[in-house]
Design a protein around this motif. Structure first.
Motif, PDB file in Angstrom:
ATOM      1  N   PRO A   1     -17.396  53.716  44.945  1.00 10.46           N
ATOM      2  CA  PRO A   1     -18.859  53.874  44.947  1.00 10.46           C
ATOM      3  C   PRO A   1     -19.603  52.997  43.957  1.00 10.46           C
ATOM      4  CG  PRO A   1     -17.779  55.804  43.996  1.00 10.46           C
ATOM      5  CD  PRO A   1     -16.708  54.972  44.614  1.00 10.46           C
ATOM      6  N   ASN A   2     -19.062  52.784  42.768  1.00  6.16           N
ATOM      7  CA  ASN A   2     -19.780  51.954  41.795  1.00  6.16           C
ATOM      8  C   ASN A   2     -19.727  50.476  42.157  1.00  6.16           C
ATOM      9  OD1 ASN A   2     -20.682  53.809  39.430  1.00  6.16           O
ATOM     10  ND2 ASN A   2     -18.635  54.502  39.989  1.00  6.16           N
ATOM     11  N   ASN A   3     -18.616  50.029  42.749  1.00  3.00           N
ATOM     12  CA  ASN A   3     -18.574  48.668  43.289  1.00  3.00           C
ATOM     13  C   ASN A   3     -19.643  48.494  44.347  1.00  3.00           C
ATOM     14  OD1 ASN A   3     -16.367  47.958  41.719  1.00  3.00           O
ATOM     15  ND2 ASN A   3     -14.873  48.218  43.354  1.00  3.00           N
ATOM     16  N   THR A   4     -19.731  49.475  45.239  1.00  2.00           N
ATOM     17  CA  THR A   4     -20.691  49.397  46.346  1.00  2.00           C
ATOM     18  C   THR A   4     -22.121  49.347  45.830  1.00  2.00           C
ATOM     19  OG1 THR A   4     -19.168  50.608  47.791  1.00  2.00           O
ATOM     20  CG2 THR A   4     -21.478  50.543  48.450  1.00  2.00           C
ATOM     21  N   LEU A   5     -22.437  50.190  44.847  1.00  2.00           N
ATOM     22  CA  LEU A   5     -23.788  50.178  44.289  1.00  2.00           C
ATOM     23  C   LEU A   5     -24.054  48.868  43.549  1.00  2.00           C
ATOM     24  CD1 LEU A   5     -26.368  51.787  44.032  1.00  2.00           C
ATOM     25  CD2 LEU A   5     -25.415  52.935  42.023  1.00  2.00           C
ATOM     26  N   GLY A   6     -23.045  48.362  42.836  1.00  2.00           N
ATOM     27  CA  GLY A   6     -23.193  47.072  42.163  1.00  2.00           C
ATOM     28  C   GLY A   6     -23.474  45.948  43.142  1.00  2.00           C
ATOM     29  N   ILE A   7     -22.806  45.972  44.289  1.00  4.91           N
ATOM     30  CA  ILE A   7     -23.058  44.971  45.328  1.00  4.91           C
ATOM     31  C   ILE A   7     -24.505  45.059  45.805  1.00  4.91           C
ATOM     32  CG2 ILE A   7     -22.509  44.380  47.733  1.00  4.91           C
ATOM     33  CD1 ILE A   7     -19.548  45.106  47.004  1.00  4.91           C
ATOM     34  N   GLU A   8     -25.035  46.275  45.911  1.00  5.44           N
ATOM     35  CA  GLU A   8     -26.437  46.439  46.309  1.00  5.44           C
ATOM     36  C   GLU A   8     -27.384  45.873  45.252  1.00  5.44           C
ATOM     37  OE1 GLU A   8     -27.475  47.165  49.186  1.00  5.44           O
ATOM     38  OE2 GLU A   8     -25.596  47.878  50.039  1.00  5.44           O
ATOM     39  N   TYR A   9     -27.049  46.040  43.961  1.00  7.93           N
ATOM     40  CA  TYR A   9     -27.874  45.417  42.913  1.00  7.93           C
ATOM     41  C   TYR A   9     -27.868  43.899  43.075  1.00  7.93           C
ATOM     42  CZ  TYR A   9     -27.454  49.922  40.414  1.00  7.93           C
ATOM     43  OH  TYR A   9     -27.492  51.242  40.051  1.00  7.93           O
ATOM     44  N   LEU A  10     -26.699  43.346  43.318  1.00  8.75           N
ATOM     45  CA  LEU A  10     -26.581  41.889  43.474  1.00  8.75           C
ATOM     46  C   LEU A  10     -27.319  41.404  44.716  1.00  8.75           C
ATOM     47  CD1 LEU A  10     -22.813  41.633  42.489  1.00  8.75           C
ATOM     48  CD2 LEU A  10     -24.757  40.883  41.106  1.00  8.75           C
ATOM     49  N   LYS A  11     -27.249  42.172  45.791  1.00  5.76           N
ATOM     50  CA  LYS A  11     -28.018  41.841  46.994  1.00  5.76           C
ATOM     51  C   LYS A  11     -29.513  41.829  46.695  1.00  5.76           C
ATOM     52  CE  LYS A  11     -27.516  44.013  50.783  1.00  5.76           C
ATOM     53  NZ  LYS A  11     -27.381  45.225  51.621  1.00  5.76           N
ATOM     54  N   ALA A  12     -29.972  42.858  45.972  1.00  5.51           N
ATOM     55  CA  ALA A  12     -31.402  42.946  45.647  1.00  5.51           C
ATOM     56  C   ALA A  12     -31.838  41.761  44.800  1.00  5.51           C
ATOM     57  CB  ALA A  12     -31.690  44.262  44.923  1.00  5.51           C
ATOM     58  N   ILE A  13     -30.995  41.337  43.864  1.00  5.58           N
ATOM     59  CA  ILE A  13     -31.297  40.162  43.037  1.00  5.58           C
ATOM     60  C   ILE A  13     -31.396  38.919  43.904  1.00  5.58           C
ATOM     61  CG2 ILE A  13     -30.331  38.621  41.272  1.00  5.58           C
ATOM     62  CD1 ILE A  13     -29.223  41.132  39.876  1.00  5.58           C
ATOM     63  N   ASN A  14     -30.454  38.757  44.824  1.00  5.63           N
ATOM     64  CA  ASN A  14     -30.454  37.587  45.710  1.00  5.63           C
ATOM     65  C   ASN A  14     -31.689  37.552  46.599  1.00  5.63           C
ATOM     66  OD1 ASN A  14     -27.984  36.828  44.672  1.00  5.63           O
ATOM     67  ND2 ASN A  14     -26.778  37.706  46.346  1.00  5.63           N
ATOM     68  N   ARG A  15     -31.967  38.680  47.231  1.00  3.47           N
ATOM     69  CA  ARG A  15     -33.043  38.707  48.231  1.00  3.47           C
ATOM     70  C   ARG A  15     -34.426  38.582  47.609  1.00  3.47           C
ATOM     71  NH1 ARG A  15     -30.865  43.297  52.546  1.00  3.47           N
ATOM     72  NH2 ARG A  15     -29.425  41.897  53.643  1.00  3.47           N
ATOM     73  N   SER A  16     -34.590  39.105  46.398  1.00  4.30           N
ATOM     74  CA  SER A  16     -35.895  39.027  45.741  1.00  4.30           C
ATOM     75  C   SER A  16     -36.042  37.762  44.893  1.00  4.30           C
ATOM     76  CB  SER A  16     -36.105  40.258  44.853  1.00  4.30           C
ATOM     77  OG  SER A  16     -35.156  40.280  43.789  1.00  4.30           O
ATOM     78  N   ARG A  17     -34.976  36.943  44.875  1.00  8.29           N
ATOM     79  CA  ARG A  17     -34.954  35.737  44.032  1.00  8.29           C
ATOM     80  C   ARG A  17     -35.253  36.085  42.574  1.00  8.29           C
ATOM     81  NH1 ARG A  17     -34.465  31.445  47.356  1.00  8.29           N
ATOM     82  NH2 ARG A  17     -35.172  31.684  49.510  1.00  8.29           N
ATOM     83  N   SER A  18     -34.706  37.198  42.144  1.00  7.56           N
ATOM     84  CA  SER A  18     -34.893  37.658  40.770  1.00  7.56           C
ATOM     85  C   SER A  18     -34.186  36.726  39.794  1.00  7.56           C
ATOM     86  CB  SER A  18     -34.329  39.078  40.632  1.00  7.56           C
ATOM     87  OG  SER A  18     -34.226  39.448  39.285  1.00  7.56           O
ATOM     88  N   HIS A  19     -34.724  36.658  38.577  1.00 10.02           N
ATOM     89  CA  HIS A  19     -34.099  35.880  37.507  1.00 10.02           C
ATOM     90  C   HIS A  19     -33.104  36.714  36.698  1.00 10.02           C
ATOM     91  CE1 HIS A  19     -36.565  32.239  37.904  1.00 10.02           C
ATOM     92  NE2 HIS A  19     -37.570  33.045  38.175  1.00 10.02           N
TER      93      HIS A  19
END
Length: 417
Positions: free
Chosen positions: A178-196
């Protein structure tokens, strides 16, 4: 421990004054594993400020939090955090993708440099590889995903199988935790929002996230000890005296919440159920049948009867929470059309207050410190979201035996000096 690769140009502009570390959490309840994560992240990055975005009265799995958000905020501030903000209800009560998108957006608007999260793998590069595949949704990935969905299995399992087909078994196996999965979602959100935001991950220590055995740090195990009046057994895993959790009244709060939810389901019409977020694929019929096919039923029996290989229990719990709070599909989905429209401050210390003061002109959304007076900064759509926060807090407080309502108006931010 590796830090994800980013260009110097992307990250150095935020270092001009204060370097902020961001952490996304629920702290349900706060334990030594959370303190370990905060302190290890700080040792790795040496931030000037540590900012926590934390769920409010209800957590992502669709259930009430053990302690109110101000107590959990104070625990975080006493164990390394400098500034604690509330993740608004529409994102705090959502599935992993929306939960991550909302929290990442708040850290981004607060000009954080880093996001640190716990994971079972501790391998930021592998997690980033999976996140890129899921973010980009290439034709090959979409084809594989569709093929597995057509077999009648859940979206999460279909996605895992698609990753296995394209990236191999080792990458896909990470998604079973579960924590890997949630971490992947954080990384997806960073990618999609072009976050710094610069992501790092800290390898989890001891028990897994939902592991019942208390062999190390596990919120689930501690919650179970609270419910069975054995909280003293958790003393070695808490950075505060165990009696703090003895007085939570969590068992009665959870029982009252479950009884309320079951009663509302018993009286709900089919059209009311169909209007709830996440109710698709005939789930309204399954929900009605779960309380009409038997003379006796409980909250857990409802979840067991409605869930399936395709419909996870976490989704049913969130649907029942929306039912309990009378939150419609339109209200929730409208909230998700943009990022959280404000930053709600739950507490801070001197470093947190200095960070807000220095970044005041760079934070391009309202910062709410006093809910009663600061609402004038909000437009109508933001006020609707804030009302959801307060509605959820009122429900939590009413179910709690002290039943002191309107705490959002009464409670000032926690200040630790």
């Amino acid at each position: 421990m590796k830090i994800s690769k980013k260009s110097e140009k992307d990250r150095n502009w935020r270092h001009l004054f204060l370097k902020a570390l961001g952490i996304i959490a629920e702290y349900n309840p706060f334990h030594n594993g959370h303190r370990f994560h905060i302190h290890t992240s700080q040792k790795c990055l040496h931030p000037d400020t540590t900012i926590i975005v934390m769920s409010g009265p209800f957590v992502q799995r669709g259930t009430p939090a053990v302690l109110d958000k101000w107590k959990r905020c104070k625990m975080a501030l006493s164990n390394g955090a400098d500034l604690v903000c509330e993740l608004p209800f529409p994102w705090a009560s959502a599935g992993a993708e929306k939960f991550a998108e909302g929290a990442v957006a708040i850290l981004d608007v607060l000009n954080c440099c880093y996001l640190s999260f716990g994971s079972e793998s501790g391998d930021i590069e592998s997690l980033s590889t999976v996140a890129r595949l899921l973010s980009e949704e290439t034709p090959s990935f979409q084809s594989e995903l569709k093929k597995h969905l057509e077999c009648g299995i859940s979206f999460a399992k279909s996605r895992e199988d698609a990753v296995r087909s394209l990236l191999g078994r080792e990458m896909a196996d990470m998604m079973t935790h579960p924590n890997n999965t949630l971490g992947i979602e954080y990384l997806k959100a960073i990618n999609r929002s072009r976050s710094h935001l610069q992501p790092i991950t800290i390898k989890r220590q001891g028990a897994l996230h939902d592991q019942a055995a208390l062999n190390s740090f596990s919120s689930s195990a501690i919650r179970q000890l609270i419910k069975t009046n054995n909280v003293d057994r958790a003393a070695d895993y808490l950075p505060y005296p165990s009696h703090v959790l003895k007085n939570t009244l969590f068992s009665s709060l959870e029982i009252d919440f479950e009884r309320l939810t079951a009663a509302k389901l018993l009286t709900a019409s089919r059209s009311q159920l169909l209007d709830l977020p996440d109710v698709t694929e005939g789930l309204e019929f399954a929900l009605q049948n779960s309380v009409r096919d038997s003379q006796a039923f409980s909250y857990q029996q409802i979840i067991d009867r409605v869930s399936s290989k395709r419909i996870p229990k976490s989704r049913i719990r969130r649907i029942l929470l929306y039912l309990a709070l009378d939150i419609s599909r339109e209200v929730l989905y409208q909230s998700w059309k943009a990022a959280p429209p404000y930053v709600r401050i739950l507490g801070m210390n001197d470093r947190g207050r200095a960070y807000l003061a220095e970044n005041k002109k760079k934070i391009h959304c309202p910062v709410l410190i006093n809910v009663k007076s600061n609402q004038t900064q909000l437009d109508n759509s933001a006020k609707k979201i804030l009302r959801l926060d307060m509605q959820a807090q009122n429900m939590w407080n009413y179910l709690h035996r002290d039943r002191v309502l309107f705490q959002d108006y009464r409670h000032s931010p926690i200040l630790v000096f």
